[in-house]
Motif scaffolding. Structure first.
Motif, PDB file in Angstrom:
ATOM      1  N   PRO A 229       2.650  27.975  56.108  1.00 40.14           N
ATOM      2  CA  PRO A 229       3.843  27.292  55.592  1.00 40.14           C
ATOM      3  C   PRO A 229       3.522  26.099  54.689  1.00 40.14           C
ATOM      4  CG  PRO A 229       4.088  27.717  57.942  1.00 40.14           C
ATOM      5  CD  PRO A 229       2.702  28.129  57.566  1.00 40.14           C
ATOM      6  N   LEU A 233       2.955  23.207  49.846  1.00 41.05           N
ATOM      7  CA  LEU A 233       3.095  21.774  49.562  1.00 41.05           C
ATOM      8  C   LEU A 233       1.801  21.149  49.076  1.00 41.05           C
ATOM      9  CD1 LEU A 233       5.163  20.828  52.718  1.00 41.05           C
ATOM     10  CD2 LEU A 233       6.015  21.116  50.384  1.00 41.05           C
ATOM     11  N   ARG A 234       0.692  21.590  49.629  1.00 49.94           N
ATOM     12  CA  ARG A 234      -0.598  21.031  49.225  1.00 49.94           C
ATOM     13  C   ARG A 234      -1.675  22.018  49.612  1.00 49.94           C
ATOM     14  NH1 ARG A 234       0.608  18.867  53.772  1.00 49.94           N
ATOM     15  NH2 ARG A 234       1.879  17.331  52.717  1.00 49.94           N
ATOM     16  N   ARG A 238      -5.869  24.002  56.919  1.00 49.29           N
ATOM     17  CA  ARG A 238      -5.471  24.094  58.317  1.00 49.29           C
ATOM     18  C   ARG A 238      -5.275  25.542  58.776  1.00 49.29           C
ATOM     19  NH1 ARG A 238      -1.818  20.933  61.083  1.00 49.29           N
ATOM     20  NH2 ARG A 238      -1.384  22.516  62.596  1.00 49.29           N
TER      21      ARG A 238
ATOM     22  N   LYS B  14       7.627  25.055  61.387  1.00 48.28           N
ATOM     23  CA  LYS B  14       6.160  24.936  61.469  1.00 48.28           C
ATOM     24  C   LYS B  14       5.628  23.673  60.785  1.00 48.28           C
ATOM     25  CE  LYS B  14       5.147  28.803  63.585  1.00 48.28           C
ATOM     26  NZ  LYS B  14       4.438  28.704  64.848  1.00 48.28           N
ATOM     27  N   THR B  16       7.156  21.756  58.708  1.00 42.93           N
ATOM     28  CA  THR B  16       7.778  21.442  57.421  1.00 42.93           C
ATOM     29  C   THR B  16       9.292  21.545  57.574  1.00 42.93           C
ATOM     30  OG1 THR B  16       7.837  23.735  56.672  1.00 42.93           O
ATOM     31  CG2 THR B  16       5.823  22.509  56.213  1.00 42.93           C
ATOM     32  N   TYR B  30       9.817  15.740  46.560  1.00 44.21           N
ATOM     33  CA  TYR B  30       9.248  16.088  47.870  1.00 44.21           C
ATOM     34  C   TYR B  30       9.205  17.605  48.068  1.00 44.21           C
ATOM     35  CZ  TYR B  30      10.085  11.264  49.412  1.00 44.21           C
ATOM     36  OH  TYR B  30      10.078   9.918  49.565  1.00 44.21           O
ATOM     37  N   ARG B  41      10.993  23.794  50.454  1.00 38.34           N
ATOM     38  CA  ARG B  41      10.185  23.307  51.569  1.00 38.34           C
ATOM     39  C   ARG B  41       9.677  21.911  51.275  1.00 38.34           C
ATOM     40  NH1 ARG B  41       7.729  26.435  55.711  1.00 38.34           N
ATOM     41  NH2 ARG B  41       7.751  28.427  54.632  1.00 38.34           N
ATOM     42  N   CYS B  42       9.615  21.050  52.310  1.00 36.69           N
ATOM     43  CA  CYS B  42       8.941  19.758  52.153  1.00 36.69           C
ATOM     44  C   CYS B  42       8.319  19.351  53.482  1.00 36.69           C
ATOM     45  CB  CYS B  42       9.892  18.670  51.645  1.00 36.69           C
ATOM     46  SG  CYS B  42      10.918  17.922  52.904  1.00 36.69           S
ATOM     47  N   ASP B  43       7.442  18.343  53.439  1.00 41.04           N
ATOM     48  CA  ASP B  43       6.811  17.854  54.668  1.00 41.04           C
ATOM     49  C   ASP B  43       7.863  17.325  55.632  1.00 41.04           C
ATOM     50  OD1 ASP B  43       4.037  18.265  54.344  1.00 41.04           O
ATOM     51  OD2 ASP B  43       3.992  16.672  52.847  1.00 41.04           O
ATOM     52  N   CYS B 170      -2.712  17.369  66.056  1.00 40.72           N
ATOM     53  CA  CYS B 170      -2.863  18.024  64.766  1.00 40.72           C
ATOM     54  C   CYS B 170      -2.628  19.527  64.890  1.00 40.72           C
ATOM     55  CB  CYS B 170      -4.246  17.703  64.244  1.00 40.72           C
ATOM     56  SG  CYS B 170      -4.767  18.715  62.924  1.00 40.72           S
ATOM     57  N   ILE B 171      -3.051  20.104  65.998  1.00 43.41           N
ATOM     58  CA  ILE B 171      -2.852  21.545  66.205  1.00 43.41           C
ATOM     59  C   ILE B 171      -1.390  21.849  66.542  1.00 43.41           C
ATOM     60  CG2 ILE B 171      -3.398  23.493  67.725  1.00 43.41           C
ATOM     61  CD1 ILE B 171      -6.196  22.149  68.096  1.00 43.41           C
ATOM     62  N   GLN B 174       2.928  21.195  64.494  1.00 42.63           N
ATOM     63  CA  GLN B 174       3.741  22.188  63.776  1.00 42.63           C
ATOM     64  C   GLN B 174       4.742  22.877  64.701  1.00 42.63           C
ATOM     65  OE1 GLN B 174       1.371  25.322  62.123  1.00 42.63           O
ATOM     66  NE2 GLN B 174       0.301  25.748  64.019  1.00 42.63           N
ATOM     67  N   GLN B 194      -8.249  14.516  56.300  1.00 40.23           N
ATOM     68  CA  GLN B 194      -7.515  15.492  55.499  1.00 40.23           C
ATOM     69  C   GLN B 194      -6.623  16.396  56.355  1.00 40.23           C
ATOM     70  OE1 GLN B 194      -9.472  18.430  53.147  1.00 40.23           O
ATOM     71  NE2 GLN B 194      -9.134  17.285  51.281  1.00 40.23           N
ATOM     72  N   VAL B 195      -7.180  16.897  57.440  1.00 37.20           N
ATOM     73  CA  VAL B 195      -6.396  17.787  58.294  1.00 37.20           C
ATOM     74  C   VAL B 195      -5.661  16.990  59.372  1.00 37.20           C
ATOM     75  CG1 VAL B 195      -6.494  19.735  59.884  1.00 37.20           C
ATOM     76  CG2 VAL B 195      -7.928  19.725  57.852  1.00 37.20           C
ATOM     77  N   ASP B 198      -2.023  15.736  59.396  1.00 38.07           N
ATOM     78  CA  ASP B 198      -0.933  16.637  59.770  1.00 38.07           C
ATOM     79  C   ASP B 198      -0.234  16.164  61.045  1.00 38.07           C
ATOM     80  OD1 ASP B 198      -1.306  18.185  57.599  1.00 38.07           O
ATOM     81  OD2 ASP B 198      -2.278  19.854  58.634  1.00 38.07           O
ATOM     82  N   ARG B 201       2.243  14.053  59.355  1.00 37.87           N
ATOM     83  CA  ARG B 201       3.023  14.724  58.313  1.00 37.87           C
ATOM     84  C   ARG B 201       3.959  15.779  58.883  1.00 37.87           C
ATOM     85  NH1 ARG B 201      -1.383  14.928  53.983  1.00 37.87           N
ATOM     86  NH2 ARG B 201      -2.301  16.471  55.350  1.00 37.87           N
ATOM     87  N   MET B 202       3.527  16.434  59.966  1.00 42.18           N
ATOM     88  CA  MET B 202       4.296  17.577  60.463  1.00 42.18           C
ATOM     89  C   MET B 202       5.358  17.179  61.478  1.00 42.18           C
ATOM     90  SD  MET B 202       1.670  20.720  60.491  1.00 42.18           S
ATOM     91  CE  MET B 202       1.575  21.590  58.921  1.00 42.18           C
TER      92      MET B 202
END
Lengths: 413, 463
Positions: A229, A233-234, A238, B14, B16, B30, B41-43, B170-171, B174, B194-195, B198, B201-202
């Motif tokens: 999903p 967006l980027r 993941r 998930k 977003t 966004y 879709r957006c964050d 992080c896992i 979503q 980087q990961v 999330d 962000r999520m």
């Protein structure tokens, strides 16, 4: 699966080539694999630490073997589905530690040589504690003290791999998976098996975007992009784990090729990992069962190549997709005047299965779709809004033609 | 917790948000059109803004993600905040989004618990390691009488108020990112990977609190905290804290020498490495360890050299003499609580087995951790040994003596380790001993460590 750190690969230009052991270049590895399997088979009761050290010894004189490759073998030999270790689930070691540290607390600090101020000599205290626990020897206790630590877990059972070759083959697949951990997406091209591939991708919680082949191309390739999903967006890694998990299923399918876009740490440019059904990688997964296609085949033979009443027929000739639902009806009929009708054959069914199928078809209610459903002795057909043909053992031409006429004239909602 | 109905114009998918209609003007940047879902879709992170904008343009719009149900705290056993803690709380409450920079030992957990009390919404506390996760669980139990859910350490028990680790968050974010209204990121400098980002962000959570002593990251990614949590709303400089709330402290470096056997082995390894390097440099003048690492897969000789390097490290780490020095320190500080830090698990277990003191390591489960920490707190255990597990935030009240047996040179680690022993209690001065091998690289690391600002102005006693 391996971990990211165990991924070994070569870089050729912008291509990434996961480590691969081949008959030609790595002949000696068959013997190594046999030795490794033997070590584990004979190693019941040994600690992980001992087993891994023994594996290291196997490769001591091998010029072409990195420590990472050895670690990867250890990891594959330790895999849960083939190997059981005593991880001390009941917490015996922890309880023992608790008891011993409690008993020892009164003697702190344990010194090497006593003096007037500090009179608790290490060896004496340890022996005293052993006695208190009713054990003759301290050294025995020390062995158990950290039995719950990963390296000191003892091997309980080992089902192993069928053969040395099976282990090496698993290694090759595992290395591709490890490289895929850093993948952003996979682009796939597939033909006959594309529906199965999409099904497997869904099971791995991936999202797909399908581009069907141009209409005029017979046996053309479907292009399938797989990611997740947030990928829209980027760029994100993941979903790399999902892509890696999907790989064994993909390897069980036929007639495909793929490119994965892989990111390597600290290098901004993208790398590509390419693979196809001809790559020679084997999966331990058995292919999904073939659908019963006797009825389909029989009907196609009966219809033949010619047009009937203005209708021409093509097998699996069109893809219907809406959001994350895609399906390819068994037949597509095109009339000279432009009308188009799909036919889907449902052989064995249960009411639940049929209801799910109808639910799916609702997404495509602007299309003309006919269902051909096998008569079932036990079950009564639920009421459906679709055009339905019931058949016993074979689908009759006249029933289909009549249904085509009715359905094609129904105004699509 | 109920699932969010998915027949709404705006829904959580998930990690977003999916919007069936055109994105609100001003927020279009966004959103990305997602063909696969036939929606925008957006964050999930942007939820508060998006929701506000949708309400503006469409008055009868109502999509309650999250649902806004309040939490009832069974009891509130919160000691009053100090003035500085109160101003941290006030600063955050103004926007309900932002980072509090407070050194270890200044009670940032207390501030967070007061915030939770004032803002009783579905809350997820995210911490870097399991120890801290359990510690939060315990503090929430003590202060608010609430038995929080635990997500992580092979447990998945989700409750309206839950604690978790960055890796688990992080896992799983979503899946449950629509359920929590307040996120608390402890040691939040861990977030901007980087990961890992999330984890922030999520989630749709409109309220976000970050806690850290050291927002700076060596990769400069701390700027990302701004969008993921919020701006720094309160900063408590270490220099101000020192001597006022934190105890004064001194650092003593104790050099140890290798035994003749160890030294001989060490020198042999050094010889192997030196010889190999000088041979290589005859043909490649710039040959370094980077090249060596590339070669080791193909060359048994390179592998031997690397092995020699690891052996040297191991000799340093586990030098016999360190045990003797440690014994002396135990004698010297008889009756005082002592914390021992090691560089590796192996060394921690060796110390543990030699002195029969508890070792707090990764494999320790909840109950054993509790036994060790409680036992240390109430003086049942005079000393405990740990590796990096205890680097951050784990509460060990009023230890006055810490011993570091080798370690890495990083600014953050030094600050955290010092923070551990600096808790104010009486006029006693805290001591940090660093036991390092002389004539080895550890000495250099120790020098680097002392250069970091956490050590500035401390007294160094030479032995």
């Amino acid at each position: 699966m391996l971990t990211k750190e165990l991924a070994i690969y070569d870089i050729e230009g912008s291509q990434i080539k996961p480590d691969r052991l081949t008959q030609k270049k790595h002949e000696r590895y068959v013997a190594y694999a046999e030795q490794m399997l033997r070590l584990y088979r004979d190693g019941i009761g040994k600690t992980r630490h001992e087993l891994h050290s023994a594996i290291r010894q196997v490769f001591i004189n091998e010029p072409d073997c990195s420590p990472q490759r050895i670690d990867a073998f250890c990891k594959l030999l330790d895999e849960d589905r083939i190997c059981k270790f005593d991880t001390d689930r009941h917490g015996n070691a922890a309880a023992l530690r608790c008891k011993i540290f409690g008993l020892a607390a009164g003697y702190h600090p344990l010194v090497q040589y006593k003096d007037r101020l500090f009179e608790h000599c290490e060896m004496e205290v340890k022996q005293t504690i052993a006695q208190k626990l009713g054990r003759p020897d301290w050294s025995e206790i020390e062995v158990e003290l950290f039995a719950d630590v990963f390296e000191f877990n003892r091997l309980k059972s080992f089902a192993g791999y069928d053969s040395a070759e099976a282990l090496l083959s698993r290694y090759n697949v595992a290395q591709v998976q490890a490289s895929l951990f850093n993948a952003k997406k996979i682009v796939l091209w597939a033909r006959s098996d594309f529906q199965r591939i999409v099904t497997h991708a869904k099971l791995a919680h991936l999202l797909h975007e399908i581009t069907p082949p141009p209409d005029n191309e017979t046996n053309g390739e479907y292009k399938i992009v797989l990611d997740g999903p947030a990928s829209v967006l980027r760029e994100t890694r993941r979903y790399g784990v999902n892509l890696a998990r999907f790989l064994p299923a993909l390897l069980s399918c036929r007639d495909w090729r793929m490119t994965a876009e892989v990111k390597i740490q600290r290098i901004p440019r993208p790398f590509w990992l390419q693979l196809s059904s001809d790559s020679g990688l084997r999966s331990e997964m058995t292919p999904l069962e073939e659908f019963d296609s006797k009825v389909e085949k029989g009907f196609a033979m009966k219809w033949g190549q010619d047009k009937r009443e203005g209708w021409s027929m093509k097998r699996a000739g069109g893809i219907l997709q809406r959001k994350q639902t895609a399906f390819v009806p068994d037949f597509v009929f095109q009339h000279d005047d432009g009308r188009k009708v799909f036919l889907e054959i449902v052989g064995f069914w249960t009411p639940e299965y049929l209801r799910a199928k109808i639910e799916k078809l609702k997404l495509f209610d602007d299309e003309h779709i006919i269902l051909a459903v096998a008569e079932s002795v036990g079950e009564k057909l639920p009421t459906m809004s679709q055009e339905v043909i019931l058949y016993k053992s074979a689908l009759k031409l006249k029933d289909v033609l009549a249904a085509l006429a009715r359905e094609s004239l129904r105004s699509a909602s | 917790m109920e699932a969010v109905p998915n027949n709404q114009a705006l829904r959580f998918d998930k990690g977003t948000l999916l919007l069936e209609s055109q994105p609100p003007p001003g927020l279009a940047s966004y959103f990305k059109w997602d063909q696969r879902a036939e929606a925008w879709r957006c964050d999930a992170l942007h939820y508060p803004e998006v929701e506000y904008a949708l309400k503006e343009t469409c008055p009868d719009y109502s999509v309650p993600i999250p649902h806004g149900i309040k939490v009832n705290w069974p009891c509130a056993n919160l000691p009053p905040l100090r003035v500085d803690q109160e101003s941290a709380l006030q600063a955050w409450m103004k926007t309900r989004r932002g980072v509090l920079v407070m050194p270890t030992g200044t009670g940032k957990t207390e501030v967070a618990l007061h915030i939770m009390h004032r803002l009783p919404v579905f809350t997820l506390v995210v911490s870097p390691v399991r120890d801290l996760m359990y510690q939060w669980h315990q503090r929430i139990q003590e202060r608010l009488g609430y038995n929080a859910g635990i997500i992580g350490d092979n447990t998945f028990n989700k409750q309206p108020v839950s604690v978790t680790t960055y890796d688990s968050a992080c896992i799983h974010m979503q899946n449950f990112g629509a359920e929590f209204e307040l996120l608390i990121f402890d040691e939040c400098h861990h977030l901007p990977g980087q990961v890992r980002s999330d984890a922030a962000r999520m989630s749709v959570a409109p309220y976000r609190l970050g806690l850290t002593a050291t927002p700076e990251r060596s990769d400069g990614r701390e700027a990302a905290l701004d969008s993921l949590i919020g701006p720094i709303v309160f900063r408590y400089p270490l220099s101000e804290a020192k001597g006022r709330i934190l105890a004064d402290y001194e650092v003593k470096r104790l050099p140890v020498y290798l035994t003749p056997d160890e030294q001989a082995k060490y020198d042999r390894c050094s010889g192997v490495i030196r010889h190999f390097m000088s041979e290589q440099r005859k043909t490649h003048p710039n040959y370094s360890f980077v090249e060596l690492r590339k070669e080791y897969a193909k060359s048994p000789e390179a592998r031997q050299v690397l092995q020699a390097f690891y052996t040297k490290e191991s000799i340093e780490d586990r030098a016999h003499e360190k045990m003797r020095v440690l014994e002396d320190l135990f004698r010297l500080h008889q009756g005082q609580r002592i914390l021992v830090f090691t560089k590796t698990n192996m060394m921690a277990r060796e110390v543990s087995a030699r002195f029969l003191i508890p070792s707090l390591l990764h494999h320790c489960r909840k109950r054993e951790r509790k036994d060790i920490l409680d036992g240390f707190r109430n003086n049942r255990y005079a000393a405990i040994v740990a590796n990096q597990v205890l680097d951050e935030g784990v509460d060990l009240p009023e230890a006055k003596v810490a011993v570091v047996l080798g370690g890495l040179a990083s600014v953050k680690q030094a600050k955290q380790r010092l923070g551990r022993i600096l808790r104010k209690r009486g006029e006693e001065t805290a001591v940090l001993y660093e036991v390092v091998c002389n004539d080895t690289k550890e000495v250099e690391r120790s020098r680097q460590r002392r250069r970091s600002d956490a050590y500035q102005g401390t007294r160094h006693l030479r032995h």
